[in-house]
Design a protein around this motif. Structure first.
Motif, PDB file in Angstrom:
ATOM      1  N   ARG A 226      42.146  24.690 -27.062  1.00 15.57           N
ATOM      2  CA  ARG A 226      43.503  24.564 -26.517  1.00 15.57           C
ATOM      3  C   ARG A 226      43.462  23.976 -25.110  1.00 15.57           C
ATOM      4  O   ARG A 226      44.302  23.130 -24.753  1.00 15.57           O
ATOM      5  CB  ARG A 226      44.219  25.912 -26.515  1.00 15.57           C
ATOM      6  CG  ARG A 226      45.687  25.790 -26.140  1.00 15.57           C
ATOM      7  CD  ARG A 226      46.465  27.073 -26.356  1.00 15.57           C
ATOM      8  NE  ARG A 226      46.092  28.125 -25.420  1.00 15.57           N
ATOM      9  CZ  ARG A 226      46.740  29.290 -25.298  1.00 15.57           C
ATOM     10  NH1 ARG A 226      47.782  29.551 -26.093  1.00 15.57           N
ATOM     11  NH2 ARG A 226      46.352  30.200 -24.439  1.00 15.57           N
ATOM     12  N   GLY A 227      42.496  24.395 -24.307  1.00  8.87           N
ATOM     13  CA  GLY A 227      42.372  23.834 -22.976  1.00  8.87           C
ATOM     14  C   GLY A 227      42.084  22.343 -22.995  1.00  8.87           C
ATOM     15  O   GLY A 227      42.604  21.582 -22.186  1.00  8.87           O
ATOM     16  N   SER A 228      41.260  21.912 -23.957  1.00 10.40           N
ATOM     17  CA  SER A 228      40.961  20.486 -24.081  1.00 10.40           C
ATOM     18  C   SER A 228      42.207  19.689 -24.448  1.00 10.40           C
ATOM     19  O   SER A 228      42.355  18.529 -24.043  1.00 10.40           O
ATOM     20  CB  SER A 228      39.885  20.270 -25.153  1.00 10.40           C
ATOM     21  OG  SER A 228      38.688  20.928 -24.820  1.00 10.40           O
ATOM     22  N   MET A 229      43.101  20.297 -25.211  1.00 12.89           N
ATOM     23  CA  MET A 229      44.314  19.608 -25.633  1.00 12.89           C
ATOM     24  C   MET A 229      45.374  19.561 -24.537  1.00 12.89           C
ATOM     25  O   MET A 229      46.147  18.603 -24.445  1.00 12.89           O
ATOM     26  CB  MET A 229      44.896  20.277 -26.881  1.00 12.89           C
ATOM     27  CG  MET A 229      43.986  20.229 -28.109  1.00 12.89           C
ATOM     28  SD  MET A 229      43.598  18.558 -28.668  1.00 12.89           S
ATOM     29  CE  MET A 229      45.184  18.043 -29.341  1.00 12.89           C
ATOM     30  N   ASN A 232      44.941  22.948 -19.497  1.00  9.77           N
ATOM     31  CA  ASN A 232      45.291  24.191 -18.811  1.00  9.77           C
ATOM     32  C   ASN A 232      44.014  24.886 -18.299  1.00  9.77           C
ATOM     33  O   ASN A 232      43.166  25.309 -19.092  1.00  9.77           O
ATOM     34  CB  ASN A 232      46.047  25.106 -19.772  1.00  9.77           C
ATOM     35  CG  ASN A 232      46.519  26.382 -19.108  1.00  9.77           C
ATOM     36  OD1 ASN A 232      46.303  26.609 -17.917  1.00  9.77           O
ATOM     37  ND2 ASN A 232      47.169  27.234 -19.893  1.00  9.77           N
ATOM     38  N   ARG A 233      43.875  25.023 -17.014  1.00  9.93           N
ATOM     39  CA  ARG A 233      42.685  25.619 -16.412  1.00  9.93           C
ATOM     40  C   ARG A 233      42.470  27.059 -16.885  1.00  9.93           C
ATOM     41  O   ARG A 233      41.328  27.500 -17.096  1.00  9.93           O
ATOM     42  CB  ARG A 233      42.785  25.578 -14.885  1.00  9.93           C
ATOM     43  CG  ARG A 233      41.554  26.111 -14.175  1.00  9.93           C
ATOM     44  CD  ARG A 233      41.694  26.020 -12.659  1.00  9.93           C
ATOM     45  NE  ARG A 233      40.522  26.609 -11.998  1.00  9.93           N
ATOM     46  CZ  ARG A 233      39.406  25.945 -11.721  1.00  9.93           C
ATOM     47  NH1 ARG A 233      39.305  24.676 -12.047  1.00  9.93           N
ATOM     48  NH2 ARG A 233      38.395  26.557 -11.115  1.00  9.93           N
ATOM     49  N   ALA A 234      43.552  27.795 -17.075  1.00  6.53           N
ATOM     50  CA  ALA A 234      43.422  29.192 -17.505  1.00  6.53           C
ATOM     51  C   ALA A 234      42.714  29.302 -18.847  1.00  6.53           C
ATOM     52  O   ALA A 234      41.975  30.267 -19.092  1.00  6.53           O
ATOM     53  CB  ALA A 234      44.801  29.846 -17.579  1.00  6.53           C
ATOM     54  N   ASP A 235      42.925  28.328 -19.725  1.00 11.33           N
ATOM     55  CA  ASP A 235      42.237  28.361 -21.016  1.00 11.33           C
ATOM     56  C   ASP A 235      40.734  28.166 -20.843  1.00 11.33           C
ATOM     57  O   ASP A 235      39.934  28.819 -21.527  1.00 11.33           O
ATOM     58  CB  ASP A 235      42.799  27.284 -21.941  1.00 11.33           C
ATOM     59  CG  ASP A 235      44.117  27.684 -22.572  1.00 11.33           C
ATOM     60  OD1 ASP A 235      44.373  28.900 -22.715  1.00 11.33           O
ATOM     61  OD2 ASP A 235      44.910  26.788 -22.912  1.00 11.33           O
ATOM     62  N   ARG A 463      39.852  16.706 -29.845  1.00  7.19           N
ATOM     63  CA  ARG A 463      40.229  17.484 -28.649  1.00  7.19           C
ATOM     64  C   ARG A 463      39.774  16.822 -27.353  1.00  7.19           C
ATOM     65  O   ARG A 463      40.422  16.980 -26.314  1.00  7.19           O
ATOM     66  CB  ARG A 463      39.701  18.912 -28.744  1.00  7.19           C
ATOM     67  CG  ARG A 463      38.204  19.053 -28.634  1.00  7.19           C
ATOM     68  CD  ARG A 463      37.754  20.521 -28.682  1.00  7.19           C
ATOM     69  NE  ARG A 463      36.308  20.628 -28.628  1.00  7.19           N
ATOM     70  CZ  ARG A 463      35.587  20.579 -27.510  1.00  7.19           C
ATOM     71  NH1 ARG A 463      36.195  20.425 -26.343  1.00  7.19           N
ATOM     72  NH2 ARG A 463      34.281  20.688 -27.542  1.00  7.19           N
ATOM     73  N   THR A 464      38.663  16.082 -27.403  1.00  7.15           N
ATOM     74  CA  THR A 464      38.188  15.418 -26.192  1.00  7.15           C
ATOM     75  C   THR A 464      38.780  14.032 -26.010  1.00  7.15           C
ATOM     76  O   THR A 464      38.564  13.394 -24.973  1.00  7.15           O
ATOM     77  CB  THR A 464      36.653  15.279 -26.220  1.00  7.15           C
ATOM     78  OG1 THR A 464      36.262  14.455 -27.329  1.00  7.15           O
ATOM     79  CG2 THR A 464      35.978  16.643 -26.318  1.00  7.15           C
ATOM     80  N   GLY A 465      39.524  13.545 -27.005  1.00  4.91           N
ATOM     81  CA  GLY A 465      40.092  12.207 -26.933  1.00  4.91           C
ATOM     82  C   GLY A 465      39.072  11.104 -27.133  1.00  4.91           C
ATOM     83  O   GLY A 465      39.365   9.925 -26.872  1.00  4.91           O
TER      84      GLY A 465
END
Length: 522
Positions: A226-229, A232-235, A463-465
């Protein structure tokens, strides 16, 4: 299909509708048992729970040819082996906005989810040890959360049924937004992490069950995805935290020899020190690993175990990217086989995938032996028994390294975790002084070398593009070198690519709205 044993009663819930999958008018007749009277004690609940594992084994294990082998063929790491089932079309992203060509895991996933909901719903009224009930509920929620993680990555918004189906009521369920789906599946995994035991406390005959470490490792993976998408730093912080918990637990370690992970080399390779969660297979009908067959090299010989077909395989570029010093190259790929008749067949790259090749190889690609079973039992009864890893410790280390790099750049901590994987592969430590972007690229490459054929790499590309550049380069290489079955790329995927809801499921639920067409990146 005849059913001669009774595991548990459950209707098949599709978010799009109710379907009876196998109808046989010659089925044996059994006295009806009411669900209200069947679920009476812990043993009954465990039978229902094992049914959830069974469904997960079937749909994400035995049926994996149509799932992660197909998905990997859509990345730079996979290649078509023949035309049956159209791997050569998936390889070039042909007609991917057509619901008839989608990755069809909707129905399968909601069967698993409904089975888990049966355990949770029927189990509420059972009087039994509270700790044991919480553990069983945690196992069901772990599998449910894992299944939603497949769904949200494939389709985006998906329905979230709040209970198991009863008759034909409540089958028309609208899709929930991606954020809601993530929160729901993360809540499942948190509950699992809080209520499952550590693996070492399970009895030997229960070590295959989901554990606290499995839930923590999956939380690390989900937050990283989810953070990769979203960025969001919190993820990334949560991902690092939960992967770090698994590392700190000392419950797991890397196998010293990469080969020992795989049944081809080591018939004790089941639920070992590196395994965090895996799908169990056996030399038994309907419990065996069909990836040996459908991901094989199209040869029938007792030295290879069960018969083999071929659909998908590793790409030439993926194979050639390995250093000869990398232990994973020999540990992963089959390029030479001594047959029982005394002949030896070899994969020859200069054949360009045409087969039979100049040295008798009968498939377009090298073999990926991670699911091959060459035992005499496999050869005799035609039921291969290699297990399928869902999560192993190497991934936890690389997830941690990636999350740490996203948070703080390529620190000594990130290097140390990644270099553990490289050291096991007999490679030198990664060069120091890399930028954050360079280190991220190396993590991606290490994941490719480590996890080829394991259902990870398509999702890593998304996710990494990186999937667009990877696919373009792979297909261009294949076309330029006139590799068998390679044709020009028809669609360039973006990071936001989502598969269409299968037509049957869409038409069965008036509340569903189809995903819009994806737009090509070029």
């Amino acid at each position: 299909m005849k059913f001669h044993s009774f595991k548990y009663l459950a209707f098949l819930l599709l978010a799009g509708g109710l379907q009876m999958q196998c109808t046989d008018l010659t089925e044996d007749t059994f006295t009806f048992i009411s669900p209200e009277t069947f679920y009476r004690n812990a043993d009954d609940l465990d039978k229902a729970l094992i049914g959830v594992y069974d469904r997960y084994q079937q749909h994400y294990g035995r049926d994996a040819r149509g799932y992660f082998l197909k998905l990997e063929c859509l990345s730079e790491f996979g290649a078509p082996n023949r035309t049956k089932d159209n791997p050569h079309l998936y390889n070039v992203w042909s007609d991917v906005n057509n619901p008839s060509n989608t990755i069809d895991k909707w129905q399968d996933s909601y069967e698993i989810i409904n089975a888990a909901n049966v355990v949770l719903g029927r189990g509420e009224s059972i009087e039994m040890d509270a700790t044991l009930k919480a553990r069983m509920f945690a196992e069901a929620r772990f599998l449910r959360g894992l299944t939603y993680f497949h769904l949200v990555r494939l389709y985006g918004d998906v329905p979230i049924p709040q209970s198991f189906t009863q008759g034909l009521d409540g089958l028309e369920i609208p899709r929930k937004p991606v954020d809601d789906v993530y929160e729901y599946l993360i809540a499942d995994l948190h509950y699992a992490a809080e209520n499952l035991p550590v693996r070492s406390t399970y009895a030997a005959n229960d070590v295959w069950r989901a554990s606290q470490g499995a839930a923590q490792a999956m939380l690390g993976k989900v937050y990283l995805y989810r953070g990769s998408m979203t960025g969001n730093r919190a993820d990334f912080e949560e991902s690092k935290k939960y992967s770090g918990m698994v590392i700190a637990s000392s419950e797991y370690a890397l196998e010293e020899d990469f080969k020992n992970l795989w049944f081809w080399w080591n018939t004790s390779a089941k639920n070992g020190v590196e395994s965090i969660f895996e799908i169990q297979m056996a030399h038994i009908k309907n419990e065996s690993n069909t990836l040996h067959i459908d991901g094989g090299i199209n040869v029938v010989d007792e030295n290879l175990g069960s018969y083999m077909y071929h659909r998908y395989g590793p790409s030439f570029t993926a194979y050639n990217s390995y250093s000869d010093q990398d232990a994973r190259k020999e540990g992963t790929f089959l390029t030479e086989v001594a047959l029982s008749n005394g002949n030896t067949i070899r994969w020859v790259e200069a054949d360009k995938g045409t087969y039979p090749g100049s040295e008798g190889w009968n498939s377009a690609c090298p073999g990926n032996l991670k699911y091959f079973d060459r035992t005499s039992e496999s050869a005799t009864i035609k039921e291969p028994a290699a297990n399928i890893y869902v999560m192993r410790y190497a991934e936890v280390l690389l997830n941690y390294a990636e999350a740490e790099n996203e948070l703080n750049g390529p620190t000594a901590d990130a290097y140390e975790k990644l270099n553990q994987v490289r050291t096991r592969a007999q490679l030198d430590d990664l060069e120091s002084g890399l930028s954050q972007e360079e280190f991220a690229a190396w993590v991606y490459q290490e994941r490719g070398w480590e996890f080829i054929g394991e259902g990870q790499l398509y999702y890593d590309g998304i996710r990494t593009g990186r999937i667009a550049d990877g696919v373009k380069a792979e297909v261009e290489y294949g076309v330029a070198n006139e590799l068998f079955l390679y044709t020009p790329l028809q669609f360039v995927p973006k990071k936001d690519f989502l598969w269409k809801i299968p037509t049957f499921d869409l038409n069965s639920n008036a509340e569903l709205i189809q995903n819009p067409d994806n737009q090509s990146a070029g």
